[in-house]
Write a protein that holds these residues in place. Structure first.
Motif: not given
Length: 220
Positions: A140-161
């Protein structure tokens, strides 16, 4: 838990100015949809909408797109956005919502259209044979990179270690730099957190939220 079909949900979504069911027609033209050049932030799996509604309220200078698969969930996100924004016309709301299978997301956005991605408490898919379904997996990250600007961020939250620790490696493998990481978000001092419905429920019984910010430092 399986959702009961709500036949009234799709007509309500289609009647709204802020819901896009023609999502594939906007690739490369999302600034025109919002009628401005503001950055666009994307929430993957927006659920019932409390997060994206509050982010929208706090940031009038940013556009937001929320995606979820089920009409029966997205219709409540629509209602929450309208409630929280409390503006006279939907046209003034800096949010668009879309029913979409995230597998097809790179057909919806063009290169450099998205400035930030939020992934909040996605399915952890703990069995190894299912790992590739994780929204933070390298697939999925590879797909996101197709439209996410370089220098931008992904913010990720989870309760699963397990998901969290695997995701740290996924981000690194895909050229992201970990800028911030905590195993206890609510005690970390991070001030920009907006609590989701799921997060509030489990925080009330003492369950910890893990969080990271990952920055994209290079092209594909």
């Amino acid at each position: 838990m399986r959702l009961r079909k709500k036949y009234w949900a799709r007509p309500e979504l289609e009647a709204s100015h802020i819901v896009r069911t023609d999502q594939y027609d906007h690739k490369g033209n999302w600034s025109e949809e919002f009628k401005n050049k503001n950055d666009i932030h994307l929430e993957l799996g927006c659920g019932k909408g409390s997060f994206i509604a509050e982010k929208s309220r706090q940031n009038d200078n940013i556009n937001f797109v929320g995606i979820d698969l089920k009409d029966e969930v997205l219709v409540f996100a629509l209602r929450k956005v309208i409630e929280v924004r409390a503006v006279k016309a939907e046209q003034n709301i800096n949010v668009r919502l879309m029913p979409l299978n995230i597998m097809f997301i790179d057909d919806v956005f063009a290169k450099d259209e998205i400035s930030r991605i939020y992934i909040n408490f996605c399915n952890p898919w703990p069995k190894e044979r299912h790992n590739k379904r994780r929204l933070t997996h390298t697939k999925f990250l590879t797909n996101y990179k197709k439209f996410l600007k370089v220098g931008s961020e992904v913010w990720f939250k989870t309760d699963d270690t397990g998901l969290f620790e695997d995701s740290i490696e996924y981000f690194k493998q895909c050229g992201f730099e970990i800028l911030f990481l905590t195993y206890d978000l609510h005690k970390s001092g991070f001030e920009e957190n907006v609590i989701t419905e799921y997060e509030a429920k489990f925080a009330s019984i003492g369950k910890k939220a893990m969080f990271l910010r990952a920055k994209l430092n290079k092209e594909n």
